[in-house]
Design a protein around this motif. Structure first.
Motif, PDB file in Angstrom:
ATOM      1  N   THR A   1       0.840  -1.201   0.000  1.00 16.87           N
ATOM      2  CA  THR A   1       0.000   0.000   0.000  1.00 16.87           C
ATOM      3  C   THR A   1       0.874   1.249   0.000  1.00 16.87           C
ATOM      4  O   THR A   1       2.083   1.181   0.247  1.00 16.87           O
ATOM      5  CB  THR A   1      -0.881   0.046   1.263  1.00 16.87           C
ATOM      6  N   ARG A   2       0.221   2.381  -0.230  1.00 18.13           N
ATOM      7  CA  ARG A   2       0.936   3.654  -0.187  1.00 18.13           C
ATOM      8  C   ARG A   2       1.512   3.881   1.209  1.00 18.13           C
ATOM      9  O   ARG A   2       2.615   4.391   1.356  1.00 18.13           O
ATOM     10  CB  ARG A   2      -0.004   4.799  -0.568  1.00 18.13           C
ATOM     11  N   GLU A   3       0.762   3.496   2.247  1.00 26.44           N
ATOM     12  CA  GLU A   3       1.231   3.687   3.624  1.00 26.44           C
ATOM     13  C   GLU A   3       2.516   2.892   3.868  1.00 26.44           C
ATOM     14  O   GLU A   3       3.445   3.378   4.503  1.00 26.44           O
ATOM     15  CB  GLU A   3       0.153   3.270   4.634  1.00 26.44           C
TER      16      GLU A   3
ATOM     17  N   ALA B   1      14.248  -0.811  -4.223  1.00 28.76           N
ATOM     18  CA  ALA B   1      13.354  -0.147  -5.179  1.00 28.76           C
ATOM     19  C   ALA B   1      12.196  -1.075  -5.562  1.00 28.76           C
ATOM     20  O   ALA B   1      11.045  -0.633  -5.673  1.00 28.76           O
ATOM     21  CB  ALA B   1      14.129   0.286  -6.425  1.00 28.76           C
ATOM     22  N   THR B   2      12.489  -2.350  -5.726  1.00 33.54           N
ATOM     23  CA  THR B   2      11.438  -3.326  -6.045  1.00 33.54           C
ATOM     24  C   THR B   2      10.421  -3.404  -4.911  1.00 33.54           C
ATOM     25  O   THR B   2       9.209  -3.469  -5.151  1.00 33.54           O
ATOM     26  CB  THR B   2      12.059  -4.715  -6.318  1.00 33.54           C
ATOM     27  N   ALA B   3      10.909  -3.370  -3.676  1.00 37.17           N
ATOM     28  CA  ALA B   3       9.999  -3.398  -2.521  1.00 37.17           C
ATOM     29  C   ALA B   3       9.111  -2.155  -2.502  1.00 37.17           C
ATOM     30  O   ALA B   3       7.945  -2.216  -2.102  1.00 37.17           O
ATOM     31  CB  ALA B   3      10.790  -3.507  -1.220  1.00 37.17           C
ATOM     32  N   LEU B   4       9.662  -1.023  -2.953  1.00 37.21           N
ATOM     33  CA  LEU B   4       8.894   0.226  -2.955  1.00 37.21           C
ATOM     34  C   LEU B   4       7.764   0.221  -3.988  1.00 37.21           C
ATOM     35  O   LEU B   4       6.775   0.919  -3.813  1.00 37.21           O
ATOM     36  CB  LEU B   4       9.812   1.421  -3.204  1.00 37.21           C
ATOM     37  N   CYS B   5       7.917  -0.538  -5.064  1.00 35.10           N
ATOM     38  CA  CYS B   5       6.850  -0.535  -6.081  1.00 35.10           C
ATOM     39  C   CYS B   5       6.104  -1.864  -6.118  1.00 35.10           C
ATOM     40  O   CYS B   5       5.379  -2.143  -7.077  1.00 35.10           O
ATOM     41  CB  CYS B   5       7.392  -0.153  -7.460  1.00 35.10           C
ATOM     42  N   ARG B   6       6.235  -2.658  -5.075  1.00 33.30           N
ATOM     43  CA  ARG B   6       5.547  -3.950  -4.990  1.00 33.30           C
ATOM     44  C   ARG B   6       4.048  -3.742  -5.225  1.00 33.30           C
ATOM     45  O   ARG B   6       3.448  -2.829  -4.683  1.00 33.30           O
ATOM     46  CB  ARG B   6       5.790  -4.559  -3.615  1.00 33.30           C
ATOM     47  N   GLY B   7       3.487  -4.577  -6.083  1.00 37.75           N
ATOM     48  CA  GLY B   7       2.073  -4.448  -6.417  1.00 37.75           C
ATOM     49  C   GLY B   7       1.829  -3.667  -7.695  1.00 37.75           C
ATOM     50  O   GLY B   7       0.726  -3.622  -8.213  1.00 37.75           O
TER      51      GLY B   7
ATOM     52  N   ARG C   1       9.767   5.487 -10.667  1.00 33.16           N
ATOM     53  CA  ARG C   1       9.396   6.324  -9.517  1.00 33.16           C
ATOM     54  C   ARG C   1      10.013   5.801  -8.225  1.00 33.16           C
ATOM     55  O   ARG C   1      10.483   6.570  -7.386  1.00 33.16           O
ATOM     56  CB  ARG C   1       7.879   6.410  -9.390  1.00 33.16           C
ATOM     57  N   ALA C   2      10.015   4.485  -8.059  1.00 38.77           N
ATOM     58  CA  ALA C   2      10.601   3.888  -6.851  1.00 38.77           C
ATOM     59  C   ALA C   2      12.095   4.194  -6.775  1.00 38.77           C
ATOM     60  O   ALA C   2      12.603   4.611  -5.726  1.00 38.77           O
ATOM     61  CB  ALA C   2      10.354   2.383  -6.839  1.00 38.77           C
ATOM     62  N   ALA C   3      12.797   4.003  -7.886  1.00 36.10           N
ATOM     63  CA  ALA C   3      14.238   4.287  -7.903  1.00 36.10           C
ATOM     64  C   ALA C   3      14.509   5.766  -7.659  1.00 36.10           C
ATOM     65  O   ALA C   3      15.424   6.133  -6.910  1.00 36.10           O
ATOM     66  CB  ALA C   3      14.838   3.842  -9.235  1.00 36.10           C
ATOM     67  N   LEU C   4      13.707   6.631  -8.270  1.00 33.42           N
ATOM     68  CA  LEU C   4      13.899   8.071  -8.089  1.00 33.42           C
ATOM     69  C   LEU C   4      13.583   8.524  -6.666  1.00 33.42           C
ATOM     70  O   LEU C   4      14.189   9.468  -6.160  1.00 33.42           O
ATOM     71  CB  LEU C   4      13.061   8.856  -9.098  1.00 33.42           C
ATOM     72  N   SER C   5      12.658   7.836  -5.996  1.00 39.25           N
ATOM     73  CA  SER C   5      12.358   8.202  -4.607  1.00 39.25           C
ATOM     74  C   SER C   5      13.575   7.918  -3.722  1.00 39.25           C
ATOM     75  O   SER C   5      13.894   8.700  -2.817  1.00 39.25           O
ATOM     76  CB  SER C   5      11.109   7.478  -4.098  1.00 39.25           C
ATOM     77  N   LEU C   6      14.280   6.815  -3.988  1.00 42.99           N
ATOM     78  CA  LEU C   6      15.516   6.526  -3.250  1.00 42.99           C
ATOM     79  C   LEU C   6      16.580   7.563  -3.580  1.00 42.99           C
ATOM     80  O   LEU C   6      17.300   8.034  -2.698  1.00 42.99           O
ATOM     81  CB  LEU C   6      16.026   5.120  -3.604  1.00 42.99           C
ATOM     82  N   PHE C   7      16.662   7.933  -4.852  1.00 46.16           N
ATOM     83  CA  PHE C   7      17.643   8.939  -5.258  1.00 46.16           C
ATOM     84  C   PHE C   7      17.347  10.290  -4.596  1.00 46.16           C
ATOM     85  O   PHE C   7      18.263  11.024  -4.254  1.00 46.16           O
ATOM     86  CB  PHE C   7      17.670   9.081  -6.783  1.00 46.16           C
TER      87      PHE C   7
ATOM     88  N   LEU D   1       6.200   8.472  -4.971  1.00 47.26           N
ATOM     89  CA  LEU D   1       5.575   7.224  -4.532  1.00 47.26           C
ATOM     90  C   LEU D   1       4.052   7.268  -4.607  1.00 47.26           C
ATOM     91  O   LEU D   1       3.407   6.231  -4.750  1.00 47.26           O
ATOM     92  CB  LEU D   1       6.008   6.899  -3.095  1.00 47.26           C
ATOM     93  N   ALA D   2       3.486   8.470  -4.519  1.00 43.47           N
ATOM     94  CA  ALA D   2       2.021   8.611  -4.508  1.00 43.47           C
ATOM     95  C   ALA D   2       1.377   8.040  -5.766  1.00 43.47           C
ATOM     96  O   ALA D   2       0.249   7.561  -5.737  1.00 43.47           O
ATOM     97  CB  ALA D   2       1.639  10.080  -4.336  1.00 43.47           C
ATOM     98  N   LYS D   3       2.093   8.076  -6.883  1.00 44.60           N
ATOM     99  CA  LYS D   3       1.517   7.602  -8.146  1.00 44.60           C
ATOM    100  C   LYS D   3       1.653   6.094  -8.349  1.00 44.60           C
ATOM    101  O   LYS D   3       1.013   5.531  -9.232  1.00 44.60           O
ATOM    102  CB  LYS D   3       2.187   8.325  -9.306  1.00 44.60           C
ATOM    103  N   ILE D   4       2.484   5.452  -7.540  1.00 46.00           N
ATOM    104  CA  ILE D   4       2.658   4.002  -7.692  1.00 46.00           C
ATOM    105  C   ILE D   4       1.374   3.301  -7.260  1.00 46.00           C
ATOM    106  O   ILE D   4       0.821   3.601  -6.202  1.00 46.00           O
ATOM    107  CB  ILE D   4       3.862   3.504  -6.868  1.00 46.00           C
ATOM    108  N   GLY D   5       0.909   2.395  -8.110  1.00 46.72           N
ATOM    109  CA  GLY D   5      -0.291   1.639  -7.791  1.00 46.72           C
ATOM    110  C   GLY D   5      -1.587   2.302  -8.212  1.00 46.72           C
ATOM    111  O   GLY D   5      -2.654   1.705  -8.106  1.00 46.72           O
ATOM    112  N   GLU D   6      -1.518   3.535  -8.711  1.00 47.89           N
ATOM    113  CA  GLU D   6      -2.731   4.213  -9.171  1.00 47.89           C
ATOM    114  C   GLU D   6      -3.078   3.722 -10.569  1.00 47.89           C
ATOM    115  O   GLU D   6      -2.211   3.672 -11.444  1.00 47.89           O
ATOM    116  CB  GLU D   6      -2.517   5.736  -9.213  1.00 47.89           C
TER     117      GLU D   6
END
Length: 197
Positions: A79-81, A130-136, A145-151, A182-187
């Protein structure tokens, strides 16, 4: 004796990190590290046989922390949370102890790190994070987006050049930017627009 040995290893790592950051990994010798510590080269060799071993010791610490973060994330709902909590926990790791100095070292010595096993290991762990951040959401846009959030968290140490900024302010800026990504992941809209145009 063990506490003393551990303390010496930590002193060696701190001084090596300082020298690697000041003058670069390639331009720093074990002799210079020993001289700055005011110990013999033999005493230094007792703890580390090479500069590569010192760098590996930095990486091993971080790899263990990243593995723990990924294990936690994989036990949570996608989830986003969860993503927000994961990046916040990662920022906590980044903003504690000597991590900012280590990140500056990594940033300044990327060419060297590419050729070291430790650098390749660190890169692999960052991709796992990064994979864990965009899981789902396995869309290409989510992966980026996940990789850039870490960057965003990493680059806050060298891209934010505002004088006298505190670590807390730097952390907040990094997390705000990461959260936007991260907000856009999963939308659903973000996934549909991720294909070729």
């Amino acid at each position: 004796m063990k506490a003393s040995t551990g303390g010496t290893r930590e002193r060696i790592k701190a001084v090596a990190l300082e020298l690697f950051t000041e003058q670069g990994y390639e331009k720093t010798s074990l002799r210079e590290i020993a001289e700055r510590l005011n110990v013999t080269k033999a005493a230094l060799y007792y703890h580390f046989k090479s500069k590569d071993e010192i760098v590996t010791s930095f990486v091993v610490d971080r790899v263990e922390r990243i593995d723990a973060l990924v294990d936690w994330a994989e036990s949570q709902p996608a989830t986003r949370e969860t993503r927000r909590e994961l990046i916040a926990r990662y920022a906590d790791v980044m903003f504690t102890d000597d991590h900012p100095s280590v990140m500056r070292f990594f940033e300044q010595n990327q060419t060297v790190l590419k050729n070291l096993a430790a650098g390749q290991q660190m890169r692999g762990r960052m991709m796992r994070l990064a994979t864990a951040l965009c899981r789902g959401d396995d869309s290409p846009a989510a992966q980026l987006r996940a990789a850039l959030s870490l960057f965003a968290v990493h680059s806050s140490w060298f891209a934010v050049r505002t004088p006298h900024i505190t670590d807390a302010e730097r952390r907040k800026i990094a997390l705000d930017v990461a959260d936007e990504l991260l907000a856009k992941i999963g939308e659903p809209d973000a996934r549909e627009g991720a294909g070729p145009r």
